[in-house]
Motif scaffolding. Structure first.
Motif, short mmCIF file in Angstrom:
data_model
loop_
_atom_site.label_atom_id
_atom_site.label_comp_id
_atom_site.label_asym_id
_atom_site.label_seq_id
_atom_site.Cartn_x
_atom_site.Cartn_y
_atom_site.Cartn_z
N GLN A 1 -6.83 6.53 -4.29
CA GLN A 1 -6.96 5.51 -3.25
C GLN A 1 -8.40 5.20 -2.86
O GLN A 1 -8.71 4.06 -2.49
N GLN B 1 -8.53 3.99 6.97
CA GLN B 1 -8.34 2.69 6.34
C GLN B 1 -9.16 1.68 7.12
O GLN B 1 -9.04 1.58 8.34
N GLN C 1 -1.49 7.95 -0.35
CA GLN C 1 -2.03 8.99 -1.23
C GLN C 1 -0.93 9.95 -1.68
O GLN C 1 -0.01 10.26 -0.90
N ALA D 1 -1.31 4.70 4.74
CA ALA D 1 -0.99 3.36 4.24
C ALA D 1 -0.29 2.54 5.31
O ALA D 1 0.21 3.07 6.30
N ASN E 1 0.86 -1.19 0.00
CA ASN E 1 0.00 0.00 0.00
C ASN E 1 0.89 1.24 0.00
O ASN E 1 1.66 1.45 0.94
N HIS F 1 -6.04 7.31 9.10
CA HIS F 1 -4.90 7.24 8.19
C HIS F 1 -3.67 7.98 8.72
O HIS F 1 -2.56 7.45 8.72
N TYR G 1 -5.78 0.54 -5.81
CA TYR G 1 -5.65 1.71 -4.95
C TYR G 1 -4.23 2.27 -4.95
O TYR G 1 -3.98 3.31 -4.35
N ASN G 2 -3.29 1.59 -5.60
CA ASN G 2 -1.91 2.07 -5.66
C ASN G 2 -1.61 2.90 -6.90
O ASN G 2 -0.44 3.21 -7.17
N PHE H 1 -11.00 2.40 1.75
CA PHE H 1 -10.39 3.70 2.02
C PHE H 1 -11.49 4.74 1.87
O PHE H 1 -11.97 5.01 0.77
#
Length: 542
Positions: A178, A358, A100, A514, A97, A387, A173-174, A345
């Motif tokens: 996200q 998260q 952002q 992450a 992960n 987060h 999401y990577n 997310f």
């Protein structure tokens, strides 16, 4: 006795393995890599489901515990870290992960030039091969990142329910975007965990210019005036120290807790705590050990209907035997999956510009007060954490004895913003677990229970039942010299000292949105270029 190498790297964890590989690639520079733990021969390290065994094994982990506070219900919390080749990458939950883009743009805005998203994205890409996810610029080296292949019907229903309440499906999401729901990407390939040791260190060990020493504990960074010249280490408590000298640099990659502790026992840090230890002050840096942060997760558990088979049943008896057989022939199975299956997310409150939470969903449930001990009945769990925690704490050495655990105090939920986000996260999870899509599978909430409804009650439950995510960062934070609490500059060199660099999660100025493993790999890749004087790679779109 004293020996000499170009570089001495302390710590063969996620970052240290990357550095050892990159710095010896030319076949010329000599590197000595020191690791406090043993080689990674434990078979449970390499089997993904084996993390449950290694997490409690002191032979391959640091069994750190936080000091209890009112906001942890008076409980110490185990903040286990890896102590073997690969470090955390050998015992973690295998989630990949990145976070952002705004996380890293924020680092740059703090005065850390070269650490914005566009600057670091090429380094994220360099260290991984994203299998069956995206081609082109994402095809780097070393760490395979794969999609979840064992898909449970309840997980599928959970995802459908999230979509129907307005959370978009996001299979990647990577990619810089996200927000959404989907399955986690994992560092698993063909049924095996791929650690940093397996991907980076193992290929480099055949090089004559790399020497690895395991089961040795660094006890002091040796300074000559304002220059780091050597590292002293012990093979056992009370032994005579050995010394290894560095012609070019000493590089600390010992992790957030141990890096702070090693600096302090070497006389580098804030004056008052060092005086209390009886350590002569060799270089004052107020930020050493400060800015300590971690993710603090709280979960909700629901009991499944009697005819639903979850991880609880699949992990026992004949069903477990069937899963082992599937693993042996390469079919999807629970032995080769990560403990967190589905990600969400999203936002703790309406009106936020970006996700501040998260959430994780698992088609299995764990006993109250236990870590990864499955319930005796079918169930599911969903947890959430802020987060970017604002609560900060500290790491302090208790003594000059590096065999004694330091004070580890993250001050969980001390900041009101974290408390608000935690309450919002629990309310979001309850909403997602009560969708019509899940009604055929689930019957009632067991933790915290339907009677816990008010903000105060949810917060009290969080104090008594929350736990670490093992995402420890910040105790040697990066920042410009004008920042009185910064420890390293934007090239990760310790302020005011020559030939001493820190390359691990302790340099993160703030928490990425992450899990921290991917960011630690990126930091090591970028550091290797800076140490070798190489220009950063050109960014590629996509």
């Amino acid at each position: 006795m004293s020996e000499e190498f170009d570089y001495v790297i302390v710590g063969a964890g996620a970052a240290g393995c990357v550095l050892a590989n990159r710095l010896t690639a030319d076949g010329v520079a000599t590197v000595c890599l020191l690791e406090a733990g043993p080689p990674d021969r434990n078979p449970f390290i390499h089997l993904p489901a084996g993390f449950i065994k290694t997490l409690f094994d002191p032979t391959c982990t640091w069994q750190f515990k936080t000091d209890p506070t009112e906001r942890t219900g008076g409980r110490p919390i185990a903040t286990t870290q890896g102590r073997t080749l690969g470090g955390g990458s050998s015992i973690n939950g295998m989630v990949y992960n990145r976070g952002q883009p705004a996380d890293f743009d924020g680092w740059a805005q703090r005065g850390n030039r070269g650490w914005a998203w566009d600057d670091v994205l090429p380094y994220f890409r360099r260290s991984v091969r994203r299998l069956d996810i995206e081609k082109g610029p994402e095809q780097g080296e070393a760490i395979p990142v794969s999609r979840m292949d064992w898909l449970h019907p309840v997980s599928e229903a959970f995802i459908r329910g999230c979509i129907n309440v307005g959370i978009p499906q996001n299979p990647d999401y990577n990619n810089g975007h996200q927000a959404g729901v989907g399955y986690f990407q994992r560092t698993i390939d063909r049924g095996w965990r791929v650690s940093s040791a397996r991907a980076f260190l193992k290929p480099a060990l055949s090089r004559s210019n790399l020497e690895l020493r395991t089961n040795v504990r660094a006890s002091e960074i040796v300074l000559d005036q304002r220059r780091a010249v050597a590292v002293r280490y012990l093979r056992r408590r009370g032994a005579t120290p050995n010394e290894v000298r560095a012609r070019r640099e000493v590089i600390l990659a010992t992790g957030t807790v141990n890096t702070a502790r090693l600096l302090q026992v070497s006389g580098i840090g804030p004056a008052p705590p060092l005086a209390s230890l009886g350590v002569p002050l060799r270089h004052e840096l107020n930020g050493v050990g400060a800015n300590f942060r971690d993710h603090y997760a709280v979960r909700i558990v629901m009991k499944a209907r009697p005819d639903v088979v979850t991880l609880n049943e699949l992990s026992r008896g004949l069903r477990l035997g069937g899963q082992i057989a599937r693993w042996a022939v390469g079919l999807p199975n629970i032995l080769a999956t990560s403990p967190s299956q589905v990600h969400v997310f999203w936002k703790s409150f309406e009106g936020l510009d970006a996700p501040d939470l998260q959430c994780v969903f698992t088609p299995g449930s764990y006993k109250q007060g236990a870590v990864y001990v499955l319930d005796d009945y079918p169930g599911v769990s969903a947890g959430a954490w802020p987060h970017r925690p604002q609560s900060t704490g500290y790491v302090h050495a208790r003594s000059t004895d590096v065999f004694e655990d330091p004070v580890v105090q993250p001050n969980y939920l001390s900041d009101p913003q974290d408390r608000r986000a935690t309450i919002g996260g629990l309310r979001l999870i309850r909403r997602l677990l009560s969708t019509p899509e899940l009604a055929q599978y689930l019957q009632n909430e067991t933790l915290p229970g339907p009677d816990v409804t008010t903000d105060d009650e949810l917060l009290d439950y969080s104090y008594r039942n929350g736990t670490t995510c093992y995402h420890l960062i910040g105790t040697a934070r990066m920042g410009p010299a004008t920042d009185p609490d910064a420890v390293v500059d934007n090239e990760l060199r310790v302020h005011g000292l020559d030939r001493l660099r820190i390359v691990d999660a302790s340099i993160m100025p703030t928490m990425p949105s992450a899990n921290t493993y991917a960011t630690t790999l990126m930091i090591a890749e970028k550091a290797a270029d800076m140490i070798r004087g190489r220009q950063p790679p050109n960014n590629q779109a996509g």
